[in-house]
Design an enzyme around this catalytic site. Structure first.
Site, PDB file in Angstrom:
ATOM      1  N   ARG A 182      -7.220 -22.498   2.050  1.00  0.00           N
ATOM      2  CA  ARG A 182      -6.562 -22.746   3.333  1.00  0.00           C
ATOM      3  C   ARG A 182      -7.388 -23.609   4.284  1.00  0.00           C
ATOM      4  O   ARG A 182      -6.820 -24.253   5.167  1.00  0.00           O
ATOM      5  CB  ARG A 182      -6.213 -21.407   3.999  1.00  0.00           C
ATOM      6  CG  ARG A 182      -5.047 -20.720   3.327  1.00  0.00           C
ATOM      7  CD  ARG A 182      -4.772 -19.350   3.898  1.00  0.00           C
ATOM      8  NE  ARG A 182      -3.473 -18.854   3.441  1.00  0.00           N
ATOM      9  CZ  ARG A 182      -3.049 -17.608   3.630  1.00  0.00           C
ATOM     10  NH1 ARG A 182      -3.819 -16.733   4.248  1.00  0.00           N
ATOM     11  NH2 ARG A 182      -1.857 -17.245   3.201  1.00  0.00           N
ATOM     12  N   ARG A 240       0.845  -1.200   0.000  1.00  0.00           N
ATOM     13  CA  ARG A 240       0.000   0.000   0.000  1.00  0.00           C
ATOM     14  C   ARG A 240       0.880   1.250   0.000  1.00  0.00           C
ATOM     15  O   ARG A 240       0.611   2.212  -0.714  1.00  0.00           O
ATOM     16  CB  ARG A 240      -0.909   0.021   1.238  1.00  0.00           C
ATOM     17  CG  ARG A 240      -2.133  -0.903   1.180  1.00  0.00           C
ATOM     18  CD  ARG A 240      -2.832  -0.840   2.540  1.00  0.00           C
ATOM     19  NE  ARG A 240      -4.073  -1.573   2.674  1.00  0.00           N
ATOM     20  CZ  ARG A 240      -4.166  -2.885   2.867  1.00  0.00           C
ATOM     21  NH1 ARG A 240      -3.074  -3.627   2.878  1.00  0.00           N
ATOM     22  NH2 ARG A 240      -5.350  -3.464   3.041  1.00  0.00           N
ATOM     23  N   GLY A 262      -1.738 -10.821  -4.364  1.00  0.00           N
ATOM     24  CA  GLY A 262      -3.048 -10.167  -4.311  1.00  0.00           C
ATOM     25  C   GLY A 262      -2.928  -8.704  -3.923  1.00  0.00           C
ATOM     26  O   GLY A 262      -3.676  -7.854  -4.413  1.00  0.00           O
ATOM     27  N   SER A 307     -13.527 -10.645  -0.025  1.00  0.00           N
ATOM     28  CA  SER A 307     -12.211 -10.110   0.317  1.00  0.00           C
ATOM     29  C   SER A 307     -12.303  -8.613   0.535  1.00  0.00           C
ATOM     30  O   SER A 307     -12.974  -7.911  -0.219  1.00  0.00           O
ATOM     31  CB  SER A 307     -11.222 -10.399  -0.816  1.00  0.00           C
ATOM     32  OG  SER A 307     -10.018  -9.695  -0.610  1.00  0.00           O
ATOM     33  N   SER A 308     -11.592  -8.107   1.554  1.00  0.00           N
ATOM     34  CA  SER A 308     -11.564  -6.663   1.789  1.00  0.00           C
ATOM     35  C   SER A 308     -10.616  -5.977   0.810  1.00  0.00           C
ATOM     36  O   SER A 308     -10.636  -4.761   0.673  1.00  0.00           O
ATOM     37  CB  SER A 308     -11.122  -6.378   3.229  1.00  0.00           C
ATOM     38  OG  SER A 308      -9.811  -6.867   3.435  1.00  0.00           O
ATOM     39  N   GLN A 309      -9.769  -6.758   0.121  1.00  0.00           N
ATOM     40  CA  GLN A 309      -8.810  -6.147  -0.814  1.00  0.00           C
ATOM     41  C   GLN A 309      -9.509  -5.436  -1.973  1.00  0.00           C
ATOM     42  O   GLN A 309      -8.975  -4.485  -2.535  1.00  0.00           O
ATOM     43  CB  GLN A 309      -7.842  -7.198  -1.368  1.00  0.00           C
ATOM     44  CG  GLN A 309      -6.719  -7.539  -0.394  1.00  0.00           C
ATOM     45  CD  GLN A 309      -5.688  -8.471  -1.011  1.00  0.00           C
ATOM     46  OE1 GLN A 309      -5.582  -8.576  -2.228  1.00  0.00           O
ATOM     47  NE2 GLN A 309      -4.935  -9.147  -0.177  1.00  0.00           N
ATOM     48  N   ASP A 346      -5.679 -14.026   8.591  1.00  0.00           N
ATOM     49  CA  ASP A 346      -4.343 -14.598   8.385  1.00  0.00           C
ATOM     50  C   ASP A 346      -3.773 -15.176   9.671  1.00  0.00           C
ATOM     51  O   ASP A 346      -3.281 -16.298   9.708  1.00  0.00           O
ATOM     52  CB  ASP A 346      -3.393 -13.543   7.804  1.00  0.00           C
ATOM     53  CG  ASP A 346      -3.722 -13.233   6.346  1.00  0.00           C
ATOM     54  OD1 ASP A 346      -4.498 -14.001   5.744  1.00  0.00           O
ATOM     55  OD2 ASP A 346      -3.214 -12.238   5.821  1.00  0.00           O
ATOM     56  N   ASN A 403     -13.265 -16.839   3.859  1.00  0.00           N
ATOM     57  CA  ASN A 403     -12.290 -16.250   2.932  1.00  0.00           C
ATOM     58  C   ASN A 403     -10.917 -16.926   2.982  1.00  0.00           C
ATOM     59  O   ASN A 403     -10.058 -16.655   2.159  1.00  0.00           O
ATOM     60  CB  ASN A 403     -12.201 -14.722   3.087  1.00  0.00           C
ATOM     61  CG  ASN A 403     -11.455 -14.281   4.322  1.00  0.00           C
ATOM     62  OD1 ASN A 403     -11.300 -15.035   5.280  1.00  0.00           O
ATOM     63  ND2 ASN A 403     -10.996 -13.052   4.311  1.00  0.00           N
TER      64      ASN A 403
END
Length: 432
Positions: A347, A27, A96, A173-175, A316, A339
């Protein structure tokens, strides 16, 4: 295939200074590149994902200089949208944190119209991007899928983002929202972003908003349902930006301390902007002794008990709880983690499969995992598949805290976020 075997560890003790956060590093590089002025980014993570972002920025005409140890990057901002020669292709590996934000940023109106293709490794082509592309198209962007609908690779024209009302799905996803938010201030008009569904991984949005503010842009956040961003703004360099230590990476060392010793991690603390710092609260709920400082978190061994918790806010770091759960008394249930399925690998399935190899009883649900503990003497020596997923490799290093060795396949996959992980873990490990 390369592998590493960790012999049983009798105790872990010491201090580890964390490498920079992956999420913050990429970022910071992108914001510095879009900003007016020059930014010196310090404690940058040196890893594959960051290299992919740096290579992309260079190809987009951004000038920067990198220190010899690659942890300091001085970026000359372009002061707005990127400009490139038509026909450019950018390879982003499995990053990502590069693919999603660049997809949005490259839609911004350039001086001359040009097209760019974003692609990556085979796994990247399986990681969804539809929710982001749908939102960008509502704002007037030109994005085309080149292979499978809803997935990279994508072709993007820099024809601009008009702004206006945009709906984005927040459930996977928050991305996607992060990418849209970071591009929005440079759109031609104001943007009102409405979230559809439950917004996952909210703390990652807090990181994005905090960093945008550091670069001079404020976003109106209406209770995580609507975000209002003024258009036609510029990011302004803060001149210096210090990247916090990676809170997700801290989780392995803190868990090790909680299971069998005492470990202090430096580079993050009680005022960290990363949601994954809250991992320490989960360890505390399990029975570990946690000490917080401004620039450190320390975890000390306690009698651990299983927990049943929603861990959507720390996706994560929650993986680390899955392996730590084997050392607790009573079952552990990690909930609301759908997610996990769209990360570097699926995962949830990967974690359940590999935990069973070491002898654990595991139930894998659509969006939860239930794990029964295992007496120290009953762990089985297994070869752990890592699925080209850095976090799988690091999570399963904790198995060596039992009375049984563990063998980890393709240990170098930690290069995505923490190339020296096994060396650092070894430094803290004592064996009888």
């Amino acid at each position: 295939m390369e592998k590493i075997t960790l012999a049983p560890i009798s105790r872990v003790e010491g201090e580890i200074n964390l490498p920079g956060s992956k999420s913050l590093s990429n970022r910071a590089l992108l914001l510095a590149a879009l900003a007016k002025g020059t930014t010196k980014v310090t404690n940058l993570l040196d890893s594959d994902d960051i290299r992919h972002m740096l290579n992309a920025l260079k190809a987009l005409g951004v000038n920067y200089s990198l220190s010899e140890d690659k942890t300091v990057c001085t970026v000359e901002g372009v002061g707005g949208a990127f400009n490139w020669k038509n026909g450019l292709a950018l390879f982003l590996g499995n990053a990502g944190t590069a693919m999603r934000p660049l997809t949005a940023a490259l839609c911004l109106k350039g001086a001359t119209e040009a097209e760019v293709v974003l692609t990556g490794e085979p796994r990247m082509k399986e990681r969804p991007i539809k929710h982001l592309v749908d939102a960008l198209r509502q704002a007037g962007a030109s994005v085309q899928y080149l292979e499978n609908e809803g997935y990279p690779p994508v072709a993007i024209r820099n024809s601009g983002l008009k702004g206006g009302k945009v709906q984005i799905d927040g459930s996977i996803s928050s991305q996607f929202l992060t990418a849209l938010l970071m591009a929005a201030p440079l759109a031609e008009g104001d943007m009102e972003i409405e979230i559809i569904g439950e917004l996952v991984s909210k703390p990652y949005i807090d990181i994005t908003l905090a960093m945008m503010k550091d670069f001079g842009v404020k976003v109106e956040n209406r209770n995580y349902q609507t975000f209002v961003v003024k258009g036609n703004q510029s990011y302004l360099s803060p001149e210096k930006y210090l990247v916090e230590g990676d809170a997700s990476s801290a989780s392995y060392f803190l868990a090790a301390g909680a299971i069998k010793g005492k470990v202090k991690v430096t580079g993050i603390g009680k005022n960290s902007i990363q949601g994954d710092r809250l991992f320490a609260n989960v360890l505390e709920a399990m029975g570990a002794k946690i000490t917080w400082g401004d620039d450190f978190i320390q975890a000390e061994q306690g009698k651990l008990k299983g927990v049943d918790m929603d861990m959507n806010h720390i996706p994560d770091a929650a993986m680390t709880i899955a392996t730590a759960a084997l050392f607790a008394e009573g079952e552990t249930v990690i909930r609301n983690i759908y997610n996990w399925r769209v990360k570097e690998t699926d995962r949830l399935t990967a974690m359940a499969t590999e935990l069973r190899k070491v002898g654990a009883t595991v139930e894998e649900g659509e969006d939860f995992i239930r794990i029964q503990p295992l007496p120290l003497t009953q762990f089985q020596h297994a070869e752990i598949a890592t699925y080209n997923d850095h976090r799988m490799a690091m999570c399963f290093s904790l198995i060596a805290l039992s009375d049984t060795p563990v063998t980890i396949l393709d240990p170098k996959c930690t290069a995505k976020t923490f190339p020296t992980y096994f060396t650092e873990f070894e430094k803290l490990s004592e064996r009888t």
